[in-house]
Scaffold this motif. Structure first.
Motif, short mmCIF file in Angstrom:
data_model
loop_
_atom_site.label_atom_id
_atom_site.label_comp_id
_atom_site.label_asym_id
_atom_site.label_seq_id
_atom_site.Cartn_x
_atom_site.Cartn_y
_atom_site.Cartn_z
N GLY A 1 -3.71 -20.16 17.34
CA GLY A 1 -4.66 -20.12 16.23
C GLY A 1 -5.82 -21.01 16.61
N SER A 2 -6.17 -21.93 15.74
CA SER A 2 -7.25 -22.86 16.04
C SER A 2 -6.94 -23.65 17.31
N PRO A 3 -7.92 -23.80 18.21
CA PRO A 3 -7.68 -24.57 19.43
C PRO A 3 -7.65 -26.09 19.18
N ASP A 4 -8.04 -26.52 17.98
CA ASP A 4 -8.08 -27.94 17.67
C ASP A 4 -6.94 -28.42 16.77
N SER A 5 -6.42 -27.53 15.91
CA SER A 5 -5.43 -27.93 14.90
C SER A 5 -4.09 -27.26 15.16
N LEU A 6 -3.04 -28.06 14.99
CA LEU A 6 -1.67 -27.58 15.24
C LEU A 6 -0.76 -28.03 14.11
N CYS B 1 -5.97 -32.40 16.15
CA CYS B 1 -5.34 -32.65 14.85
C CYS B 1 -3.96 -32.00 14.84
N ILE B 2 -2.94 -32.81 14.57
CA ILE B 2 -1.57 -32.31 14.55
C ILE B 2 -0.91 -32.71 13.24
N ALA B 3 -0.38 -31.73 12.52
CA ALA B 3 0.37 -31.97 11.29
C ALA B 3 1.83 -31.69 11.58
N THR B 4 2.71 -32.66 11.32
CA THR B 4 4.14 -32.46 11.57
C THR B 4 4.87 -32.22 10.26
N TYR B 5 5.86 -31.34 10.31
CA TYR B 5 6.67 -30.97 9.14
C TYR B 5 8.15 -31.00 9.54
N PHE B 6 8.62 -32.17 9.92
CA PHE B 6 10.02 -32.32 10.31
C PHE B 6 10.90 -32.53 9.08
N ASP B 7 12.21 -32.27 9.25
CA ASP B 7 13.16 -32.44 8.15
C ASP B 7 13.23 -33.89 7.71
N ASN B 8 13.56 -34.09 6.44
CA ASN B 8 13.75 -35.42 5.88
C ASN B 8 15.21 -35.85 6.02
N ASP B 9 15.76 -35.72 7.21
CA ASP B 9 17.10 -36.21 7.50
C ASP B 9 16.99 -37.12 8.72
#
Length: 186
Positions: A89-94, A138-146
């Motif tokens: 997708g965007s080359p800057d945001s992940l 720019c990197i947004a992480t969405y890891f589990d809350n465990d």
């Protein structure tokens, strides 16, 4: 000697033909976002006596061409070799996710998002994910809350200072999909 797999894939087809898989994806709140992204995977497993047991599941293909599968009663497996999945997708945001159910949950709330997407498919592939993510600003992480997810998130953010933890979006839930499922019941 390499161990022979006990499974054999019989057929892969678009979702929507098997009502059990459809109802499962609807119950997880990701039916719409799964369109064009998941498949119905039909396979069998042979035991030591060559007795066949037939199965089916919703499947997501990883970078190796193997199938990450999920089905009712929270069954999870990989038919083939584990690998990450990357959607350009965007080359800057992940946006980075542990698994495809969380990615599809995020996508259901962000249908017009243009970020590139990295799905680890397993926290064991964290280092491969970090290597793939290095070029993004720019990197947004969405890891589990465990504990496993928090540890993976800390390692990801330590390796890539531009990464920002977005798990607050589903605070109070184990993962993004748990939040979506809870909202369905509201």
């Amino acid at each position: 000697a390499e161990k022979e797999p006990h499974y054999h894939i019989l057929n892969v087809q678009d979702i929507g033909l098997n009502h059990v898989i459809t109802e499962y994806l609807q119950s997880r709140g990701i039916w719409q976002s799964a369109q064009g992204r998941l498949k119905e995977v039909y396979y069998y497993v042979e035991d030591e006596q060559q007795k066949r047991n037939n199965f089916f599941a919703a499947g997501w293909q990883n970078a190796n061409g193997s199938w990450e599968i999920r089905s009712t009663d929270d069954f999870k497996a990989c038919l083939g070799h584990k690998a990450i999945s990357f959607i350009p997708g965007s080359p800057d945001s992940l946006a980075v996710f542990e698994g495809f159910m969380d990615y599809l949950s995020w996508l259901s709330e962000n249908p017009f998002a243009d970020e590139s997407v990295l799905v680890l498919n397993s926290t064991a592939l964290l280092q491969e994910g970090i290597a793939k993510a290095k070029s993004f600003k720019c990197i947004a992480t969405y890891f589990d809350n465990d504990p496993t997810g928090r540890k993976a998130n800390q390692a990801f953010m330590a390796a890539l200072p531009q990464a920002i933890d977005h798990s607050t979006v589903y605070e109070g839930y184990n993962d993004y999909n748990d939040k979506i499922v809870a909202e369905l019941g509201s």
